[in-house]
Write an enzyme that holds these catalytic residues in place. Structure first.
Site, PDB file in Angstrom:
ATOM      1  N   CYS A 123       0.850  -1.202   0.000  1.00 38.11           N
ATOM      2  CA  CYS A 123       0.000   0.000   0.000  1.00 38.11           C
ATOM      3  C   CYS A 123       0.884   1.250   0.000  1.00 38.11           C
ATOM      4  O   CYS A 123       0.599   2.223  -0.716  1.00 38.11           O
ATOM      5  CB  CYS A 123      -0.945   0.002   1.199  1.00 38.11           C
ATOM      6  N   ASN A 143       1.909 -16.381  -3.950  1.00 38.17           N
ATOM      7  CA  ASN A 143       2.102 -17.109  -2.694  1.00 38.17           C
ATOM      8  C   ASN A 143       1.002 -16.733  -1.711  1.00 38.17           C
ATOM      9  O   ASN A 143       0.581 -15.571  -1.651  1.00 38.17           O
ATOM     10  CB  ASN A 143       3.477 -16.768  -2.106  1.00 38.17           C
ATOM     11  N   HIS A 160      -0.494 -10.233  -4.503  1.00 33.55           N
ATOM     12  CA  HIS A 160       0.400  -9.882  -5.612  1.00 33.55           C
ATOM     13  C   HIS A 160       0.672 -11.103  -6.455  1.00 33.55           C
ATOM     14  O   HIS A 160       0.674 -12.234  -5.971  1.00 33.55           O
ATOM     15  CB  HIS A 160       1.711  -9.269  -5.107  1.00 33.55           C
ATOM     16  N   HIS A 216       3.556 -12.572  -8.948  1.00 35.97           N
ATOM     17  CA  HIS A 216       4.926 -12.469  -9.449  1.00 35.97           C
ATOM     18  C   HIS A 216       4.906 -12.845 -10.930  1.00 35.97           C
ATOM     19  O   HIS A 216       4.338 -13.879 -11.303  1.00 35.97           O
ATOM     20  CB  HIS A 216       5.849 -13.473  -8.748  1.00 35.97           C
ATOM     21  N   ASP A 244      10.544  -6.385  -8.680  1.00 38.37           N
ATOM     22  CA  ASP A 244      10.860  -6.957  -7.370  1.00 38.37           C
ATOM     23  C   ASP A 244      12.258  -6.507  -6.950  1.00 38.37           C
ATOM     24  O   ASP A 244      13.193  -6.500  -7.751  1.00 38.37           O
ATOM     25  CB  ASP A 244      10.783  -8.489  -7.429  1.00 38.37           C
TER      26      ASP A 244
END
Ligand code: AMP
Ligand code: ZN
Length: 113
Positions: free
Chosen positions: A7, A86, A99, A101, A30
């Protein structure tokens, strides 16, 4: 107020390398890449994980998924790529904001664990 890292990144309070954004989605590189291309696609809406999806917030997740092929194309991932989300402790989730990836830029291992 919350103390969510993603956030804060979406709000611009913590810097990131943005690669894509729209009304519902923010995507950035990332900080600890696991492949030549490693991008995180996150909804602007704070949702804890895939496990917290429901009919009310599902549009945010769909928007993330729809952004993925656009991002992959812009990144030149023509040979393919992997999308991972995940979930929770056993899933290895460290940031409790949904999220996805995107991993690519090389031939990835066939192992998924
Ligand atoms: P997960 O382990 O699935 O919750 O993924 C969290 C990811 O966030 C990890 O791959 C981290 O490397 C990444 N990450 C943590 N902090 C940052 C940051 N400030 N900017 C970009 N990526 C981050
Ligand atoms: Zn959040």
């Amino acid at each position: 107020m919350n103390d969510c890292l993603f956030c804060a990144i979406i709000n611009g309070d913590i810097p990131s390398t943005k690669v894509y954004e729209n009304e519902k989605v923010f995507a950035f590189r990332d900080i600890n890449p696991q492949a030549p291309t490693h991008i995180l696609v996150v909804p602007r809406e704070h949702i804890e994980s895939v496990d917290a999806l429901n009919a009310q917030n599902g549009e945010s997740a769909l928007s993330c998924l729809l952004a993925i092929p656009e991002i992959a194309k812009a990144e030149g991932l023509t040979g393919g790529y992997r999308v991972i989300s995940n979930i929770g402790e056993d899933g290895g989730q460290t940031v409790k904001h949904l999220h996805f990836h995107i991993l690519g830029g090389k031939k990835l291992s066939e192992s998924m664990n």
